[in-house]
Design a protein around this motif. Structure first.
Motif, PDB file in Angstrom:
ATOM      1  N   ARG A 284      43.988  44.850 -23.518  1.00 32.51           N
ATOM      2  CA  ARG A 284      43.959  45.888 -24.562  1.00 32.51           C
ATOM      3  C   ARG A 284      45.036  45.565 -25.570  1.00 32.51           C
ATOM      4  O   ARG A 284      46.166  45.242 -25.223  1.00 32.51           O
ATOM      5  N   ASP A 285      44.671  45.613 -26.824  1.00 29.21           N
ATOM      6  CA  ASP A 285      45.609  45.229 -27.869  1.00 29.21           C
ATOM      7  C   ASP A 285      45.075  45.747 -29.204  1.00 29.21           C
ATOM      8  O   ASP A 285      44.096  45.212 -29.750  1.00 29.21           O
ATOM      9  N   ALA A 286      45.731  46.789 -29.722  1.00 32.69           N
ATOM     10  CA  ALA A 286      45.227  47.449 -30.935  1.00 32.69           C
ATOM     11  C   ALA A 286      45.148  46.481 -32.112  1.00 32.69           C
ATOM     12  O   ALA A 286      44.345  46.665 -33.024  1.00 32.69           O
ATOM     13  N   SER A 287      45.988  45.402 -32.054  1.00 32.48           N
ATOM     14  CA  SER A 287      45.924  44.454 -33.163  1.00 32.48           C
ATOM     15  C   SER A 287      45.259  43.136 -32.735  1.00 32.48           C
ATOM     16  O   SER A 287      45.413  42.105 -33.395  1.00 32.48           O
ATOM     17  N   GLY A 288      44.531  43.176 -31.591  1.00 29.38           N
ATOM     18  CA  GLY A 288      43.887  41.957 -31.065  1.00 29.38           C
ATOM     19  C   GLY A 288      42.721  41.510 -31.936  1.00 29.38           C
ATOM     20  O   GLY A 288      42.150  42.309 -32.680  1.00 29.38           O
ATOM     21  N   GLY A 330      34.122  49.562 -29.490  1.00 30.08           N
ATOM     22  CA  GLY A 330      34.823  49.804 -30.749  1.00 30.08           C
ATOM     23  C   GLY A 330      36.320  49.569 -30.648  1.00 30.08           C
ATOM     24  O   GLY A 330      37.002  49.479 -31.669  1.00 30.08           O
ATOM     25  N   ASP A 331      36.859  49.416 -29.417  1.00 31.94           N
ATOM     26  CA  ASP A 331      38.302  49.146 -29.270  1.00 31.94           C
ATOM     27  C   ASP A 331      38.600  47.678 -29.548  1.00 31.94           C
ATOM     28  O   ASP A 331      37.731  46.814 -29.406  1.00 31.94           O
ATOM     29  N   ARG A 332      39.850  47.408 -29.862  1.00 30.99           N
ATOM     30  CA  ARG A 332      40.252  46.015 -30.113  1.00 30.99           C
ATOM     31  C   ARG A 332      40.939  45.452 -28.863  1.00 30.99           C
ATOM     32  O   ARG A 332      41.605  46.187 -28.121  1.00 30.99           O
ATOM     33  N   VAL A 333      40.749  44.160 -28.650  1.00 26.29           N
ATOM     34  CA  VAL A 333      41.327  43.485 -27.481  1.00 26.29           C
ATOM     35  C   VAL A 333      41.829  42.102 -27.886  1.00 26.29           C
ATOM     36  O   VAL A 333      41.347  41.515 -28.852  1.00 26.29           O
TER      37      VAL A 333
END
Ligand code: ATP
Length: 372
Positions: A284-288, A330-333
């Motif tokens: 998990r990484d909001a800026s991935g 929809g999440d960033r990784v």
């Protein structure tokens, strides 16, 4: 005694179509060899030529040091099991198994008592002696194939040839019979060649696997060799799920678009990189750089599709590594590629993709995101 089979320069055409193109292959005494390939790659044609059911246009087959007798399967003493149970409907199981013994030439024929004893022993071997008086129509598909194998063994074959023996059975029975055949082969130690288009079956059962494509051998090796060191992109793609990524190599980095996904020891320019879904770790990484497009649970695995530098990448994660922190669609990784195979445009030889030294935590998915 187990017989070696030497296949030398075997070619076969059907009209203009080349079914086999100069096949060279050594089957070792007592081994269980799989002929694996997609539909139309020539597997059955090769098996039938070994059996003496078909004749090649060119080439030679040796059993041990001798030329294989050119005439019949009976002369070659080959046990053959077909995909569709070729049992005689009007004969009991006992008579089906006894058939090969009854049609022997008079001088070689056993007495009634000897035949009965032998059939009984074979039925015990396949653990179906209790079915001796039944007719084929009264058997399950799995039982019929075991009887077909039993019948093939009755003639004390020099080799056993099996053409998709479990092809028409359901997945569960196939798995049971695979284990059973492996054990039986271990006990009998008869040189055996089986045809399959199912990579899992070939990898699980065989001592060595021959991968065929369009009438040619792509690779021969143990299951571990063909899986871990594929000789060609075809072999890699054929042996299980994979991601095909159009990349390029620059300064030792493998780039997907502008994103480095690994390192390469040599090469420059465009390259196709194959990465198996289980060789990718997500964090998990909001800026991935990755975007979770889709996530779902299939048995013991979670399957996640991540959009990465314009490509959709399949990732599988063991379900028990999926902690309840969650990354939803929809999440960033961030994405770490642990292993892969690089096929550079040049030089032609493939090489391993070396992982980047990234700190990556496992992606955590909430159960709802994976359909739990
Ligand atoms: P499958 O898994 O579908 O059985 P296979 O790998 O066993 O395929 P073969 O049956 O050996 O393939 O066939 C190889 C090629 O030769 C195919 O293109 C097939 O159509 C062709 N072929 C096979 N037998 C004949 C025949 N008797 N006459 C004409 N063409 C044939």
């Amino acid at each position: 005694m187990s017989t070696a089979i030497s296949i030398k320069g075997i070619s076969k055409r059907f009209g203009a179509h080349v079914a086999l193109d100069s096949i060279d292959l050594q089957v070792r005494p007592g081994e269980l060899l799989a002929l694996l390939g997609p539909s139309g790659s020539g597997k059955t044609t090769l098996l039938r030529i070994i059996a003496g059911l078909d004749t090649p246009d060119a080439g030679q087959i040796l059993f041990g040091d001798e030329d294989a007798p050119i005439h019949t399967m009976r002369e070659r003493r080959v046990g053959f099991v077909f995909q569709h149970y070729a049992l005689f409907r009007h004969m009991t199981v006992f008579e089906n198994v006894a058939f090969g013994l009854r049609v022997r030439k008079r001088a070689q024929r056993l007495s009634q008592a000897e035949i009965a004893q032998r059939v009984q022993r074979l039925l015990e071997l396949v653990q179906l002696e209790w079915l001796a008086d039944r007719y084929p129509a009264q058997l399950s598909g799995g039982q019929r194939q075991r009887i077909a194998l039993c019948r093939a063994l009755a003639i004390d074959p020099r080799m056993l040839l099996l053409d998709e023996p479990f092809g028409v059975l359901d997945a569960k029975v196939r798995k049971e019979l695979r284990r059973w055949l492996r054990q039986l082969h271990r006990n009998l130690n008869v040189t055996s060649v089986f045809v399959t288009h199912d990579q899992e079956e070939a990898l699980e059962l065989a001592d060595r696997v021959v991968v065929l494509s369009s009438g040619r051998i792509e690779q021969i090796g143990t299951p571990a060799e063909v899986y871990a060191q594929p000789a060609s992109a075809f072999v890699h793609e054929f042996l299980g799920e994979t991601n095909r990524l159009e990349c390029h190599i620059e300064h030792g980095f493998v780039l997907l678009g502008a994103l480095p996904i690994g390192r390469a020891e040599r090469g420059i320019g465009s390259a196709v990189v194959y990465v198996r879904p289980q060789d990718i770790v997500l964090s998990r990484d909001a800026s991935g750089p990755g975007l979770v497009r889709h996530a779902r649970r299939t048995g013991p695995l979670a399957r996640v599709v991540v959009e990465l530098a314009g490509s959709n990448v399949d990732v599988t994660i063991p379900i028990d590594s999926v902690a309840p922190l969650g990354a939803r669609e929809g999440d960033r990784v961030s994405v770490q590629v642990r292993a892969g195979v690089i096929f550079p445009a040049s030089p032609v030889e493939s090489m391993k993709l070396l992982p980047l030294d990234l700190q990556g935590r496992m992606l955590s998915l909430v159960p709802s995101a994976i359909g739990a």
